[in-house]
Design a protein around this motif. Sequence first.
Motif, PDB file in Angstrom:
ATOM      1  N   UNK A   1      23.509  38.551  29.286  1.00 16.12           N
ATOM      2  CA  UNK A   1      24.145  39.767  29.811  1.00 16.12           C
ATOM      3  C   UNK A   1      24.879  40.488  28.689  1.00 16.12           C
ATOM      4  N   UNK A   2      25.329  41.698  28.992  1.00 18.11           N
ATOM      5  CA  UNK A   2      26.298  42.367  28.134  1.00 18.11           C
ATOM      6  C   UNK A   2      27.677  41.926  28.613  1.00 18.11           C
ATOM      7  N   UNK A   3      28.482  41.406  27.691  1.00 19.57           N
ATOM      8  CA  UNK A   3      29.806  40.922  28.021  1.00 19.57           C
ATOM      9  C   UNK A   3      30.852  41.932  27.549  1.00 19.57           C
ATOM     10  N   UNK A   4      31.800  42.223  28.437  1.00 25.14           N
ATOM     11  CA  UNK A   4      32.895  43.135  28.133  1.00 25.14           C
ATOM     12  C   UNK A   4      34.230  42.402  28.261  1.00 25.14           C
ATOM     13  N   UNK A   5      35.154  42.712  27.378  1.00 21.17           N
ATOM     14  CA  UNK A   5      36.541  42.349  27.641  1.00 21.17           C
ATOM     15  C   UNK A   5      37.230  43.620  28.138  1.00 21.17           C
ATOM     16  N   UNK A   6      38.279  43.455  28.918  1.00 17.40           N
ATOM     17  CA  UNK A   6      38.883  44.617  29.562  1.00 17.40           C
ATOM     18  C   UNK A   6      40.345  44.362  29.884  1.00 17.40           C
ATOM     19  N   UNK A   7      41.115  45.444  29.956  1.00 19.77           N
ATOM     20  CA  UNK A   7      42.491  45.349  30.407  1.00 19.77           C
ATOM     21  C   UNK A   7      42.553  45.784  31.861  1.00 19.77           C
ATOM     22  N   UNK A   8      43.125  44.955  32.694  1.00 19.70           N
ATOM     23  CA  UNK A   8      43.287  45.224  34.115  1.00 19.70           C
ATOM     24  C   UNK A   8      44.727  45.650  34.357  1.00 19.70           C
ATOM     25  N   UNK A   9      44.923  46.859  34.876  1.00 19.89           N
ATOM     26  CA  UNK A   9      46.260  47.325  35.251  1.00 19.89           C
ATOM     27  C   UNK A   9      46.652  46.576  36.523  1.00 19.89           C
ATOM     28  N   UNK A  10      47.627  45.680  36.357  1.00 18.06           N
ATOM     29  CA  UNK A  10      47.909  44.728  37.440  1.00 18.06           C
ATOM     30  C   UNK A  10      48.461  45.398  38.686  1.00 18.06           C
TER      31      UNK A  10
ATOM     32  N   UNK B   1      50.756  39.321  26.067  1.00 15.00           N
ATOM     33  CA  UNK B   1      51.848  38.822  26.911  1.00 15.00           C
ATOM     34  C   UNK B   1      52.478  39.912  27.773  1.00 15.00           C
ATOM     35  N   UNK B   2      51.873  41.086  27.786  1.00 18.61           N
ATOM     36  CA  UNK B   2      52.389  42.203  28.579  1.00 18.61           C
ATOM     37  C   UNK B   2      52.609  41.800  30.038  1.00 18.61           C
ATOM     38  N   UNK B   3      53.706  42.301  30.634  1.00 20.52           N
ATOM     39  CA  UNK B   3      54.024  41.967  32.029  1.00 20.52           C
ATOM     40  C   UNK B   3      53.375  42.909  33.029  1.00 20.52           C
ATOM     41  N   UNK B   4      52.609  43.884  32.543  1.00 22.55           N
ATOM     42  CA  UNK B   4      51.971  44.815  33.473  1.00 22.55           C
ATOM     43  C   UNK B   4      50.453  44.791  33.360  1.00 22.55           C
ATOM     44  N   UNK B   5      49.922  43.959  32.476  1.00 18.82           N
ATOM     45  CA  UNK B   5      48.477  43.924  32.253  1.00 18.82           C
ATOM     46  C   UNK B   5      47.910  42.549  32.538  1.00 18.82           C
ATOM     47  N   UNK B   6      46.622  42.533  32.828  1.00 19.21           N
ATOM     48  CA  UNK B   6      45.875  41.278  32.919  1.00 19.21           C
ATOM     49  C   UNK B   6      44.634  41.445  32.047  1.00 19.21           C
TER      50      UNK B   6
END
Lengths: 111, 122
Positions: free
Chosen positions: B95-104, B30-35
């Motif tokens: 494919x190789x699947x990645x999860x990732x944090x996007x700095x919004x 729920x971070x307000x700076x990440x996606x």
Amino acid sequence: QSVLTQPPSASGTPGQKVTISCSGTNSNIGKNYVSWYQQVPGTAPKVLIYTNNQRPSGVPDRFSGSKSGTSASLAISGLQSEDEADYYCASWHDSLNAQVAFGGGTKLTVL
Amino acid sequence: QVQLHLSGPGLVKPSQTLSLTCAISGDSVSSHSSAWSWIRQSPSRGLEWLGRTYYRSKWYYEYAVSVKSRIAINPDTSKDQFSLQLESVTPEDTAVYYCARWDHDRSFVDYWGQGIQVTVSS
């Protein structure tokens, strides 16, 4: 075919400077930040450059990024054998369905 | 230090649903700076962004055009994790699947999960 265009390969000898280009359009690089990632085969990509030219802590200053118009570049100076990897550029792509665009990747060989 | 731990099956049959989960430590879904994003990589398609979810007073979901009709990314606030569901898979989804944090704000991926090879085959 990738939205951002990179040369498929690049090479250099130890100590040299190598530059990798990334070409886009006014819908992506022309109006948004560019980031660069290094990927050693079998591992996840690692960010080298963000917001066009900023290095995260821990990334050597041999790596630098720049952007001009709809193109961006990654420069690696003082090339080392450990720099042999794949390099990708990325940028947000504005359209009806906005999304992240990646380049096709450049395989860097240290001769 | 943010860590992302990816889990899920490595083999999915054609026409079935691919389901993966990414557990977050060191941050909040729920971070307000990440996606929170899913990205995959295959020899034929290279790195391909699939979509993301993020919270800014309400939940937002954004998906790549190439998979928009059959993808869902859902946050789980009780466990600080997010999931990927990709329906009606074909061998092209191997494919190789990645999860990732996007700095919004600065628009880049700052943390990646370890990646998981998913093969679509009968």
